[in-house]
Design a protein around this motif. Structure first.
Motif, PDB file in Angstrom:
ATOM      1  N   VAL A 119      -2.006   9.781  -9.356  1.00 10.83           N
ATOM      2  CA  VAL A 119      -1.728   8.372  -9.670  1.00 10.83           C
ATOM      3  C   VAL A 119      -1.237   8.257 -11.110  1.00 10.83           C
ATOM      4  N   THR A 136       0.557   8.013   1.159  1.00 15.48           N
ATOM      5  CA  THR A 136       0.263   9.376   0.702  1.00 15.48           C
ATOM      6  C   THR A 136       1.164  10.402   1.374  1.00 15.48           C
ATOM      7  N   ARG A 170      -9.195   4.222   1.795  1.00 14.66           N
ATOM      8  CA  ARG A 170      -8.416   5.235   1.074  1.00 14.66           C
ATOM      9  C   ARG A 170      -7.200   5.696   1.882  1.00 14.66           C
ATOM     10  N   TRP A 227       0.870  -1.177   0.000  1.00 11.53           N
ATOM     11  CA  TRP A 227       0.000   0.000   0.000  1.00 11.53           C
ATOM     12  C   TRP A 227       0.908   1.229   0.000  1.00 11.53           C
ATOM     13  N   ALA A 268      -6.208  11.402  -7.863  1.00 16.93           N
ATOM     14  CA  ALA A 268      -6.880  10.250  -7.272  1.00 16.93           C
ATOM     15  C   ALA A 268      -8.295  10.587  -6.823  1.00 16.93           C
ATOM     16  N   LEU A 303       2.511   6.997  -6.910  1.00 21.81           N
ATOM     17  CA  LEU A 303       1.563   7.772  -6.120  1.00 21.81           C
ATOM     18  C   LEU A 303       2.298   9.009  -5.639  1.00 21.81           C
ATOM     19  N   ALA A 322      -0.543  -0.939  -4.991  1.00 21.19           N
ATOM     20  CA  ALA A 322       0.037  -1.099  -6.329  1.00 21.19           C
ATOM     21  C   ALA A 322       0.749  -2.433  -6.329  1.00 21.19           C
ATOM     22  N   ILE A 368      -4.430  -2.575  -8.987  1.00 20.53           N
ATOM     23  CA  ILE A 368      -4.459  -1.245  -8.385  1.00 20.53           C
ATOM     24  C   ILE A 368      -5.737  -1.111  -7.564  1.00 20.53           C
ATOM     25  N   CYS A 369      -5.584  -0.710  -6.298  1.00 24.74           N
ATOM     26  CA  CYS A 369      -6.751  -0.613  -5.411  1.00 24.74           C
ATOM     27  C   CYS A 369      -6.663   0.669  -4.585  1.00 24.74           C
ATOM     28  N   THR A 370      -7.741   1.438  -4.589  1.00 26.65           N
ATOM     29  CA  THR A 370      -7.803   2.666  -3.798  1.00 26.65           C
ATOM     30  C   THR A 370      -8.361   2.427  -2.398  1.00 26.65           C
ATOM     31  N   LEU A 429      -5.860  10.807   0.255  1.00 22.01           N
ATOM     32  CA  LEU A 429      -5.597  10.225  -1.056  1.00 22.01           C
ATOM     33  C   LEU A 429      -6.097  11.140  -2.175  1.00 22.01           C
ATOM     34  N   LEU A 470      -2.600   3.740  -1.748  1.00 25.83           N
ATOM     35  CA  LEU A 470      -2.895   3.094  -3.022  1.00 25.83           C
ATOM     36  C   LEU A 470      -2.163   1.759  -3.068  1.00 25.83           C
TER      37      LEU A 470
END
Length: 320
Positions: free
Chosen positions: A190, A180, A281, A177, A224, A248, A286, A269-271, A185, A284
């Protein structure tokens, strides 16, 4: 206490007041210059990684159970396996359902196992796991992962050997993850080097592919804000060194970055919009992966690891 068959079992209870082990196990700290990282014994997870005190990944506490697969090692399959069931070599296998809401087996078998340390120096650590045969996955793997810091950042190599007598279905992935830097976020930007999005159904299982477009096209930096992603990407784009990147960028001017070389060719990819409310959030995800979800069932990008065969991947991260 004596039992039959000539076996004697002794259970030792820690004395009152003795320190309890951390839920994440022993902590292996490494450093190089401004780079600092901690790898856990349980799951061989990257619990924290920072440069000049600025987090590159979202950390978790030493006494926390890894909350949302933070920097977890995902083997022998990443992502989701529908109903935990698959057929391989003419035999049907059933794994435990670990994501009940979607009726899937999620992220493999290694994230909460206790790994053994092989080597630990000031700037690198290598851990090993003997993944034993079990119902649902009757194959035997020996896994080594190495985390090494340098001026360039953190490099991770994973080396897996099939020590059993049968060819094993196999895939791998990782779940960092990106941090930020303490900002929301929505205030970050991104970017992802990939041209094609994997489409999914309501269970986040793959249904096909389509060109990445509109809000799913991340090849150029974009805010984002408004992004709600839990999507795989293929047809990755590579730079002149053969690396594909996920970025990010925070409002502090620093960019948490993950790269993978040609040994892997899938991004997830997940927010984090749909995880526990207190962690939504938070960063991110990756995730470099060797295959997309449900590969045991579809065969897409699945590795067929023959007895004695090895499979290795290389990836890493840094702060730009």
């Amino acid at each position: 206490m004596p039992y039959g068959y000539g076996v004697s079992v002794t259970t030792e209870i820690p004395p009152v007041g003795a320190a309890s082990p951390h839920p994440s196990g022993d902590q292996f700290r490494i450093g190089h210059g401004a780079h600092r990282a901690t790898v856990t014994q349980v799951g061989a997870a990257l619990r924290e990684y920072s440069v000049d005190g600025r987090d590159v990944v979202v950390p978790f506490g030493v006494d926390e159970i890894n909350p949302v697969f933070n920097s977890a090692v995902l083997i022998p399959w990443p992502n989701r396996l529908a109903d935990g069931a698959y057929e391989y070599g003419g035999v049907t296998h059933q794994l435990p359902i670990t994501e009940p809401d979607r009726r899937t087996a999620l992220h493999g078998l290694a994230a909460f196992e206790r790994w053994s340390v092989v080597e630990h120096t000031g700037s690198a650590v290598t851990l090993e796991l003997e993944l034993v045969a079990r119902p649902g996955y009757p194959f035997q793997l020996v896994v080594q992962i190495r985390y090494a810091l340098s001026d360039a950042g953190l490099e991770i190599t994973l080396d897996v050997t099939n020590v059993g007598t049968d060819t094993a279905p196999y895939g791998c992935g990782f779940h960092p993850w990106l941090s930020t830097g303490g900002a929301p976020l929505d205030e970050c930007t991104v970017r992802l080097d990939a041209a094609t999005r994997v489409t999914t159904d309501e269970r986040l299982l793959p249904t096909g592919t389509e060109p990445a477009s509109s809000t799913y096209d991340l090849r150029e930096p974009r805010s984002a804000a408004g992004l709600d992603l839990d999507d795989a990407y293929v047809d990755v784009v590579r730079d002149e060194q053969g690396l594909s990147w996920a970025h990010l960028a925070g409002p502090d001017g620093r960019t948490a970055a993950v790269w993978m070389d040609g040994s892997q060719d899938v991004w997830q990819i997940c927010t984090g919009d749909h995880i526990q409310p207190e962690r939504r959030r938070m960063g991110l995800a990756a995730e470099p992966m060797s295959c997309v979800a449900d590969a045991f069932r579809t065969g897409e990008r699945l590795v067929h690891l023959a007895p004695g065969e090895r499979h290795a991947v290389r990836w890493g991260m840094t702060l730009l």
